[in-house]
Design a protein around this motif. Structure first.
Motif, PDB file in Angstrom:
ATOM      1  N   ASP A   1       0.799  -1.220   0.000  1.00 39.08           N
ATOM      2  CA  ASP A   1       0.000   0.000   0.000  1.00 39.08           C
ATOM      3  C   ASP A   1       0.836   1.277   0.000  1.00 39.08           C
ATOM      4  O   ASP A   1       0.414   2.289  -0.564  1.00 39.08           O
ATOM      5  CB  ASP A   1      -0.920   0.019   1.216  1.00 39.08           C
ATOM      6  CG  ASP A   1      -1.911  -1.134   1.204  1.00 39.08           C
ATOM      7  OD1 ASP A   1      -2.159  -1.675   0.108  1.00 39.08           O
ATOM      8  OD2 ASP A   1      -2.425  -1.493   2.276  1.00 39.08           O
ATOM      9  N   ILE A   2       2.013   1.245   0.625  1.00 35.07           N
ATOM     10  CA  ILE A   2       2.829   2.457   0.749  1.00 35.07           C
ATOM     11  C   ILE A   2       4.168   2.330   0.043  1.00 35.07           C
ATOM     12  O   ILE A   2       4.508   3.145  -0.829  1.00 35.07           O
ATOM     13  CB  ILE A   2       3.041   2.816   2.234  1.00 35.07           C
ATOM     14  CG1 ILE A   2       1.693   3.193   2.868  1.00 35.07           C
ATOM     15  CG2 ILE A   2       4.048   3.957   2.384  1.00 35.07           C
ATOM     16  CD1 ILE A   2       1.751   3.428   4.343  1.00 35.07           C
ATOM     17  N   TYR A   3       4.938   1.281   0.354  1.00 35.96           N
ATOM     18  CA  TYR A   3       6.309   1.227  -0.153  1.00 35.96           C
ATOM     19  C   TYR A   3       6.379   0.923  -1.650  1.00 35.96           C
ATOM     20  O   TYR A   3       7.061   1.619  -2.409  1.00 35.96           O
ATOM     21  CB  TYR A   3       7.125   0.225   0.667  1.00 35.96           C
ATOM     22  CG  TYR A   3       7.200   0.617   2.119  1.00 35.96           C
ATOM     23  CD1 TYR A   3       7.797   1.800   2.491  1.00 35.96           C
ATOM     24  CD2 TYR A   3       6.645  -0.186   3.105  1.00 35.96           C
ATOM     25  CE1 TYR A   3       7.852   2.197   3.819  1.00 35.96           C
ATOM     26  CE2 TYR A   3       6.684   0.192   4.440  1.00 35.96           C
ATOM     27  CZ  TYR A   3       7.286   1.381   4.788  1.00 35.96           C
ATOM     28  OH  TYR A   3       7.332   1.777   6.101  1.00 35.96           O
ATOM     29  N   ALA A   4       5.694  -0.121  -2.101  1.00 30.53           N
ATOM     30  CA  ALA A   4       5.700  -0.423  -3.534  1.00 30.53           C
ATOM     31  C   ALA A   4       5.044   0.709  -4.325  1.00 30.53           C
ATOM     32  O   ALA A   4       5.529   1.100  -5.395  1.00 30.53           O
ATOM     33  CB  ALA A   4       4.987  -1.749  -3.805  1.00 30.53           C
ATOM     34  N   TYR A   5       3.955   1.254  -3.782  1.00 24.51           N
ATOM     35  CA  TYR A   5       3.244   2.348  -4.449  1.00 24.51           C
ATOM     36  C   TYR A   5       4.136   3.582  -4.547  1.00 24.51           C
ATOM     37  O   TYR A   5       4.268   4.194  -5.615  1.00 24.51           O
ATOM     38  CB  TYR A   5       1.966   2.658  -3.675  1.00 24.51           C
ATOM     39  CG  TYR A   5       1.157   3.803  -4.241  1.00 24.51           C
ATOM     40  CD1 TYR A   5       0.375   3.633  -5.379  1.00 24.51           C
ATOM     41  CD2 TYR A   5       1.181   5.054  -3.637  1.00 24.51           C
ATOM     42  CE1 TYR A   5      -0.370   4.683  -5.899  1.00 24.51           C
ATOM     43  CE2 TYR A   5       0.442   6.111  -4.147  1.00 24.51           C
ATOM     44  CZ  TYR A   5      -0.331   5.923  -5.279  1.00 24.51           C
ATOM     45  OH  TYR A   5      -1.064   6.958  -5.789  1.00 24.51           O
ATOM     46  N   THR A   6       4.787   3.955  -3.442  1.00 21.27           N
ATOM     47  CA  THR A   6       5.668   5.124  -3.443  1.00 21.27           C
ATOM     48  C   THR A   6       6.878   4.905  -4.338  1.00 21.27           C
ATOM     49  O   THR A   6       7.300   5.798  -5.073  1.00 21.27           O
ATOM     50  CB  THR A   6       6.127   5.444  -2.007  1.00 21.27           C
ATOM     51  OG1 THR A   6       4.988   5.713  -1.191  1.00 21.27           O
ATOM     52  CG2 THR A   6       7.064   6.648  -1.979  1.00 21.27           C
ATOM     53  N   GLY A   7       7.440   3.687  -4.305  1.00 22.09           N
ATOM     54  CA  GLY A   7       8.587   3.388  -5.158  1.00 22.09           C
ATOM     55  C   GLY A   7       8.258   3.516  -6.631  1.00 22.09           C
ATOM     56  O   GLY A   7       9.046   4.054  -7.425  1.00 22.09           O
ATOM     57  N   ALA A   8       7.072   3.032  -7.010  1.00 26.19           N
ATOM     58  CA  ALA A   8       6.649   3.119  -8.407  1.00 26.19           C
ATOM     59  C   ALA A   8       6.445   4.569  -8.828  1.00 26.19           C
ATOM     60  O   ALA A   8       6.867   4.982  -9.923  1.00 26.19           O
ATOM     61  CB  ALA A   8       5.367   2.317  -8.617  1.00 26.19           C
ATOM     62  N   ARG A   9       5.828   5.346  -7.967  1.00 23.77           N
ATOM     63  CA  ARG A   9       5.615   6.770  -8.283  1.00 23.77           C
ATOM     64  C   ARG A   9       6.937   7.514  -8.362  1.00 23.77           C
ATOM     65  O   ARG A   9       7.133   8.373  -9.229  1.00 23.77           O
ATOM     66  CB  ARG A   9       4.718   7.409  -7.228  1.00 23.77           C
ATOM     67  CG  ARG A   9       3.273   6.936  -7.264  1.00 23.77           C
ATOM     68  CD  ARG A   9       2.418   7.798  -6.357  1.00 23.77           C
ATOM     69  NE  ARG A   9       2.328   9.158  -6.855  1.00 23.77           N
ATOM     70  CZ  ARG A   9       2.017  10.206  -6.091  1.00 23.77           C
ATOM     71  NH1 ARG A   9       1.789  10.041  -4.795  1.00 23.77           N
ATOM     72  NH2 ARG A   9       1.939  11.412  -6.612  1.00 23.77           N
ATOM     73  N   LEU A  10       7.850   7.181  -7.460  1.00 28.26           N
ATOM     74  CA  LEU A  10       9.161   7.828  -7.467  1.00 28.26           C
ATOM     75  C   LEU A  10       9.922   7.494  -8.748  1.00 28.26           C
ATOM     76  O   LEU A  10      10.514   8.363  -9.387  1.00 28.26           O
ATOM     77  CB  LEU A  10       9.965   7.390  -6.241  1.00 28.26           C
ATOM     78  CG  LEU A  10      11.359   7.987  -6.068  1.00 28.26           C
ATOM     79  CD1 LEU A  10      11.272   9.496  -5.912  1.00 28.26           C
ATOM     80  CD2 LEU A  10      12.039   7.376  -4.836  1.00 28.26           C
ATOM     81  N   ALA A  11       9.888   6.213  -9.141  1.00 24.03           N
ATOM     82  CA  ALA A  11      10.588   5.787 -10.354  1.00 24.03           C
ATOM     83  C   ALA A  11       9.981   6.436 -11.595  1.00 24.03           C
ATOM     84  O   ALA A  11      10.694   6.706 -12.574  1.00 24.03           O
ATOM     85  CB  ALA A  11      10.536   4.269 -10.488  1.00 24.03           C
TER      86      ALA A  11
END
Length: 228
Positions: free
Chosen positions: A75-85
């Motif tokens: 919910d947070i880490y994979a989602y944030t990582g994808a948005r950051l990338a």
């Protein structure tokens, strides 16, 4: 890894608690999205962190997951990582809030040491697929003992005050250098020393665990002289 690479690291027993969620930037320009609970210990020590920011878990999260507190890896880490990338989260003024790099949490570390005729360290990693014991004793430090491939090494493993294992093992290039079921010492893929049993599990055979309490000592095996 090229500059701008994004890593997501989730080891999070405190999921849903007050521990911070952060993005860290290394000295070589990679980003790591992770809970701030010690997962960055070796990255901070060995690679260096130049910048760190707190992720607002109320904003940077998978839509529709607002009441989910136990699956932050998705919910947070994979989602944030994808948005950051993808460039969706700028790490400037509009991104997560900056924090002091010094405040990023580090776990205690016991350094490997050379003491004249022996080297000592900790069992940092258990290769769970094969049961091998990976230590923090570097190959370079180990070679100060003057041991060559095919020679024997005396090792002892302690858990605080108890000695759980003591034996003489072959320093081998590969598992094929010893018989099936025979223990050995070898250099692992991290260029550190490891213990294993050929086609067996060292950890299961002797109930060995990992962490700073699990200490291992190695020295060149003494010559044994038998009387006539």
């Amino acid at each position: 890894w090229p500059e701008g690479s994004v890593f997501v690291s989730v080891v999070d027993p405190g999921v849903g608690s007050t521990r911070r969620s952060i993005v860290a930037k290394t000295t070589t320009g990679q980003y790591i999205v992770t809970p701030d609970n010690g997962t960055l210990t070796h990255v901070k020590r060995m690679c260096g962190i130049t910048e760190a920011r707190v992720i607002d878990e109320n904003v940077n999260r998978l839509p529709g997951s607002g009441e989910s507190y136990t699956f932050h890896g998705r919910d947070i880490y994979a989602y944030t990582g994808a948005r950051l990338a993808g460039g969706g989260i700028p790490l400037g003024g509009g991104g997560p809030s900056r924090l002091h790099v010094e405040s990023v949490i580090e776990l205690p570390v016991v350094e490997a040491a050379y003491n004249g005729d022996r080297v000592s360290g900790t069992i940092d990693v258990l290769d769970v697929r094969f049961g091998s014991l990976w230590t923090n004793i570097s190959r370079e430090l180990f070679l100060k003992l003057g041991v060559k491939h095919g020679q024997r090494v005396e090792i002892s493993i302690e858990n605080e005050t108890r000695t759980l294992y003591k034996n003489i093992l072959v320093y081998a290039k590969s598992f094929a250098d010893v018989y099936v079921g025979e223990p050995l010492i070898y250099v692992n893929s991290l260029d550190c020393m490891a213990g294993a049993i050929n086609q067996g599990s060292f950890a299961k055979a002797y109930n060995i665990g990992t962490g700073n309490k699990w200490q291992i000592t190695m020295r060149k095996a003494p010559k044994i002289i038998y009387e006539d």
